[in-house]
Design a protein around this motif. Structure first.
Motif, mmCIF file in Angstrom:
data_model
loop_
_atom_site.group_PDB
_atom_site.id
_atom_site.type_symbol
_atom_site.label_atom_id
_atom_site.label_comp_id
_atom_site.label_asym_id
_atom_site.label_seq_id
_atom_site.Cartn_x
_atom_site.Cartn_y
_atom_site.Cartn_z
ATOM 1 N N TYR A 79 0.787 -1.098 -0.063
ATOM 2 C CA TYR A 79 -0.164 -0.125 0.011
ATOM 3 C C TYR A 79 0.837 1.327 0.038
ATOM 4 C CZ TYR A 79 -4.241 -2.958 0.811
ATOM 5 O OH TYR A 79 -5.097 -3.874 0.706
ATOM 6 N N THR A 80 0.540 2.332 -0.801
ATOM 7 C CA THR A 80 1.366 3.320 -1.057
ATOM 8 C C THR A 80 1.681 4.028 0.160
ATOM 9 O OG1 THR A 80 0.449 3.665 -3.162
ATOM 10 C CG2 THR A 80 1.636 5.580 -2.165
ATOM 11 N N ASP A 81 0.748 4.035 1.240
ATOM 12 C CA ASP A 81 0.995 4.770 2.393
ATOM 13 C C ASP A 81 1.894 4.304 3.430
ATOM 14 O OD1 ASP A 81 -0.742 2.722 3.226
ATOM 15 O OD2 ASP A 81 -1.981 4.068 4.238
ATOM 16 N N ALA A 82 2.206 2.895 3.284
ATOM 17 C CA ALA A 82 2.901 1.849 4.004
ATOM 18 C C ALA A 82 4.530 2.329 3.584
ATOM 19 C CB ALA A 82 2.672 0.437 3.671
ATOM 20 N N TYR B 47 10.203 0.545 -3.846
ATOM 21 C CA TYR B 47 11.295 1.377 -4.416
ATOM 22 C C TYR B 47 12.529 0.917 -3.612
ATOM 23 C CZ TYR B 47 10.400 4.271 -0.286
ATOM 24 O OH TYR B 47 10.485 4.757 0.950
ATOM 25 N N ASP B 48 12.512 0.203 -2.603
ATOM 26 C CA ASP B 48 13.528 -0.402 -2.120
ATOM 27 C C ASP B 48 13.287 -1.643 -1.099
ATOM 28 O OD1 ASP B 48 12.453 0.700 0.500
ATOM 29 O OD2 ASP B 48 14.193 1.939 0.861
ATOM 30 N N LEU B 49 13.921 -2.250 -0.406
ATOM 31 C CA LEU B 49 13.513 -3.228 0.755
ATOM 32 C C LEU B 49 13.467 -2.915 2.064
ATOM 33 C CD1 LEU B 49 15.921 -6.199 -1.025
ATOM 34 C CD2 LEU B 49 13.466 -5.629 -1.431
ATOM 35 N N THR B 50 13.627 -1.532 2.275
ATOM 36 C CA THR B 50 13.742 -1.318 3.510
ATOM 37 C C THR B 50 12.465 -0.993 4.012
ATOM 38 O OG1 THR B 50 16.084 -0.427 3.442
ATOM 39 C CG2 THR B 50 14.746 0.250 5.321
ATOM 40 N N ALA B 51 11.701 -0.170 3.342
ATOM 41 C CA ALA B 51 10.223 0.298 3.570
ATOM 42 C C ALA B 51 9.487 -0.948 4.169
ATOM 43 C CB ALA B 51 9.757 1.325 2.656
ATOM 44 N N PRO B 52 9.485 -1.851 3.028
ATOM 45 C CA PRO B 52 8.574 -3.059 3.456
ATOM 46 C C PRO B 52 8.860 -3.841 4.467
ATOM 47 C CG PRO B 52 9.058 -3.025 1.161
ATOM 48 C CD PRO B 52 9.996 -2.056 1.529
ATOM 49 N N LEU B 53 10.331 -3.818 4.867
ATOM 50 C CA LEU B 53 10.849 -4.387 6.131
ATOM 51 C C LEU B 53 10.101 -3.769 7.436
ATOM 52 C CD1 LEU B 53 12.426 -6.230 7.893
ATOM 53 C CD2 LEU B 53 14.334 -4.480 7.519
ATOM 54 N N ALA B 54 10.016 -2.515 7.530
ATOM 55 C CA ALA B 54 9.429 -1.489 8.304
ATOM 56 C C ALA B 54 7.980 -1.805 8.663
ATOM 57 C CB ALA B 54 9.577 -0.220 8.167
ATOM 58 N N VAL C 231 7.909 -5.533 10.168
ATOM 59 C CA VAL C 231 8.399 -5.697 11.679
ATOM 60 C C VAL C 231 7.273 -5.028 12.593
ATOM 61 C CG1 VAL C 231 9.613 -4.615 13.313
ATOM 62 C CG2 VAL C 231 10.851 -5.357 11.227
ATOM 63 N N ALA C 232 6.533 -3.663 11.999
ATOM 64 C CA ALA C 232 5.465 -3.056 12.835
ATOM 65 C C ALA C 232 4.299 -4.069 12.895
ATOM 66 C CB ALA C 232 5.005 -2.009 12.232
ATOM 67 N N GLN C 233 3.990 -5.175 11.924
ATOM 68 C CA GLN C 233 2.902 -5.881 11.721
ATOM 69 C C GLN C 233 3.204 -7.038 12.858
ATOM 70 O OE1 GLN C 233 2.080 -6.881 7.828
ATOM 71 N NE2 GLN C 233 -0.219 -7.293 8.278
ATOM 72 N N ASN C 234 4.289 -7.705 12.826
ATOM 73 C CA ASN C 234 4.826 -8.737 13.463
ATOM 74 C C ASN C 234 5.634 -8.504 14.673
ATOM 75 O OD1 ASN C 234 3.760 -10.781 11.736
ATOM 76 N ND2 ASN C 234 4.790 -9.377 10.496
ATOM 77 N N PHE C 235 5.769 -7.219 15.551
ATOM 78 C CA PHE C 235 6.395 -6.869 16.376
ATOM 79 C C PHE C 235 6.436 -7.628 17.526
ATOM 80 C CE2 PHE C 235 8.247 -4.080 19.883
ATOM 81 C CZ PHE C 235 9.333 -3.511 19.141
ATOM 82 N N ALA D 127 8.354 3.379 13.434
ATOM 83 C CA ALA D 127 7.804 4.441 14.268
ATOM 84 C C ALA D 127 6.382 4.890 13.605
ATOM 85 C CB ALA D 127 8.502 5.565 14.963
ATOM 86 N N ARG D 128 6.614 5.174 12.180
ATOM 87 C CA ARG D 128 5.383 5.741 11.485
ATOM 88 C C ARG D 128 4.472 4.680 11.688
ATOM 89 N NH1 ARG D 128 6.072 4.665 6.572
ATOM 90 N NH2 ARG D 128 4.519 6.156 5.695
ATOM 91 N N PHE D 129 4.411 3.436 11.987
ATOM 92 C CA PHE D 129 3.045 2.517 11.971
ATOM 93 C C PHE D 129 2.883 2.285 13.604
ATOM 94 C CE2 PHE D 129 5.716 1.181 8.454
ATOM 95 C CZ PHE D 129 4.776 1.115 7.398
ATOM 96 N N THR D 130 3.788 2.320 14.414
ATOM 97 C CA THR D 130 3.665 2.132 15.784
ATOM 98 C C THR D 130 3.313 3.125 16.691
ATOM 99 O OG1 THR D 130 5.995 1.849 16.643
ATOM 100 C CG2 THR D 130 4.902 -0.246 15.463
#
Length: 494
Positions: free
Chosen positions: A63-66, A96-103, A106-110, A344-347
């Motif tokens: 999702y774009t906002d993610a 556009y990279d592999l870091t934003a999906p990782l964030a 992590v937020a989803q499975n913290f 932190a953008r998610f949590t």
């Protein structure tokens, strides 16, 4: 409906055939390059796993906002990502990279993840940016990240990982360097000269100006820190609009090694940045990584907005000659840094994180120019079809080779022997397997060594000599076929 009315209806127009054209900024990757790519990935994976990272694969679409808006190309819609709406009218984007999906992961499975969480991932990423020579809209990255570790020891480890990975891929010491800096340095400097660092757009303009130092030099950076810069084509890039005094302060900062010339800067951010770098330097040196491999360089800033602390770049320092005979220096082939605010953008809670990413496609292009070019990898053994009535026999020969661990294929076209031999040559086959009626009656098979045959053919001067030599062709019993083919393939694999 009457027959007459049906016949009066105009025939549907045939649609125009689509042009076979490649999408702008993308490219096809063929077998030889893919084979080299797979070998690279295996070597990188081995180093990353040796460091204790485990694999994770996230989708190519989020999702774009993610994903957020962190790309260097700030002047394009959607921050340079390819976006579309799904059936629920929600905006989605190619990563556009592999870091934003990782964030996001992590937020989803913290709650269930080990902390720190150490993962590696590789795959294609996509940038909706203007393509250029060697710059594509799809390219592969290979990342390692540690999430949940606040210590700069995690950052130091990323630098060591980068050095070890380049050496595992065949880059010699002296042909690369891992440069380390800290975003806190430049933030502290900007605060000290009166720039409001909460003005994110202006701060980012400064960071991206500094990030172009290698390409544009000090004068080009100075222009971008001031009113702006016009390039060779006449295009004008608006600058950060710093005052001449502020611009000079930034230029002076870039010119002198920061650990030796702190200029009495007591700004808290600046001091914290220096302390981080000293700690990283000490940790790397104690582990045997000297300044010839990992060194502090305050000119490194990285283009992405989400970095919050140490940043690093893996740079190739050797020069090679390009196809036009001119020297080529590849420069940066990987980088990364600390991004403590991304999860932190998610949590809403700070989760420290740091990572390193290799630009696999760019590094592969550079490695192909180190030393002699590698010969094309061997293709499969090709079993020729000499008698279509015996196709089951040829299929069994092919399957016997495969079951013995030999790459093999039966010719599936409809051409004669000459065309089949040309096909085997195009496949870079080490040999062709031939069994006509004469060989079949004797229980034999002919093996034609295509590699030795090509060498011999180059030395033979006329057709008579060719027929007399019968280069690199010999017969074996059906029972010995597999053993003989194994010997021949091993010989040519070196």
């Amino acid at each position: 409906m009457s027959k007459d009315s049906t016949s009066a209806r105009p025939a549907p127009q045939a649609s125009a055939a689509p042009a076979p054209r490649l999408a702008k900024g993308f490219r096809d990757i063929e077998a030889a390059e893919l084979r080299g790519l797979n070998e690279m990935i295996a070597k990188i994976r081995e180093v990353y796993e040796r460091y204790g990272f485990q694999a994770l694969e996230t989708p190519a679409i989020e999702y774009t906002d993610a994903l957020g808006k962190f790309l260097p190309d700030q002047d394009r819609p959607n921050a340079g990502v390819f976006s579309f709406q799904d059936e629920d009218e929600q905006w989605m984007s190619l990563r556009y990279d592999l870091t934003a999906p990782l964030a996001r992961y992590v937020a989803q499975n913290f709650q269930v993840l080990p902390k720190p969480f150490r993962r590696y991932a590789f795959g294609n990423v996509y940038r909706n940016e203007k393509p250029g020579p060697g710059r594509f809209r799809q390219f592969m990255q290979f990342d390692a990240d540690t999430v949940g570790a606040e210590s700069v020891a995690a950052d130091a480890e990323m630098c060591m990982l980068a050095a070890d990975t380049l050496e595992a891929l065949g880059v010699k010491r002296g042909d690369y360097v891992i440069k380390v800096s800290n975003r806190k340095l430049l933030d502290g400097l900007l605060e000290g000269i009166g720039l409001d660092v909460t003005d994110s757009a202006r701060r980012l303009t400064v960071l991206r100006a500094v990030d172009k130092l290698d390409r544009l030099g000090l004068q080009g950076v100075s222009d971008l820190l001031g009113k702006g810069r016009k390039d060779e084509s006449g295009d004008f890039t608006k600058g950060a609009d710093l005052t001449p005094a502020q611009t000079m302060a930034v230029v002076n900062f870039l010119e002198k090694p920061v650990l030796e010339n702190r200029n009495g800067n007591e700004n808290a951010n600046f001091v914290a940045g220096v302390e981080d770098l000293l700690a990283i330097q000490t940790l790397c040196q104690s582990a045997g990584y000297g300044a010839d491999r990992i060194r502090v360089d305050q000119t490194v800033v990285r283009g992405l907005e989400y970095y919050t602390g140490p940043v690093f770049e893996a740079e190739l320092t050797f020069e090679v000659k390009g196809d036009d005979g001119k020297p080529v220096r590849f420069g940066s082939v990987g980088g990364g840094g600390r991004y403590d605010d991304l999860v932190a953008r998610f949590t809403g809670d700070k989760v420290p994180a740091t990572g390193f990413s290799i630009g696999v496609s760019r590094l592969q292009a550079a490695l192909s120019l180190i030393g002699a070019k590698k010969t094309e990898a061997l293709g499969p053994v090709v079993v020729l079809v000499m008698d279509k009535g015996e196709i089951a026999r040829y299929q069994k020969i092919t399957q016997d080779l495969r079951n013995a661990g030999i790459r093999a294929e039966m010719y599936l076209g409809s051409s004669g022997m000459k065309a089949q031999m040309k096909y085997a040559d195009k496949r870079n086959a080490p040999c062709a397997i031939i069994q006509g009626s004469d060989e079949r009656a004797k229980g034999e098979v002919t093996i034609k060594d295509l590699i030795e045959g090509a060498k011999a053919a180059a030395a033979i001067k006329d057709n008579k000599e060719w027929k007399a030599a019968r280069p690199a062709q010999f017969s074996v019993s059906e029972a010995n076929l597999i053993d003989e083919v194994k010997k021949l393939v091993a010989l040519h694999q070196g």
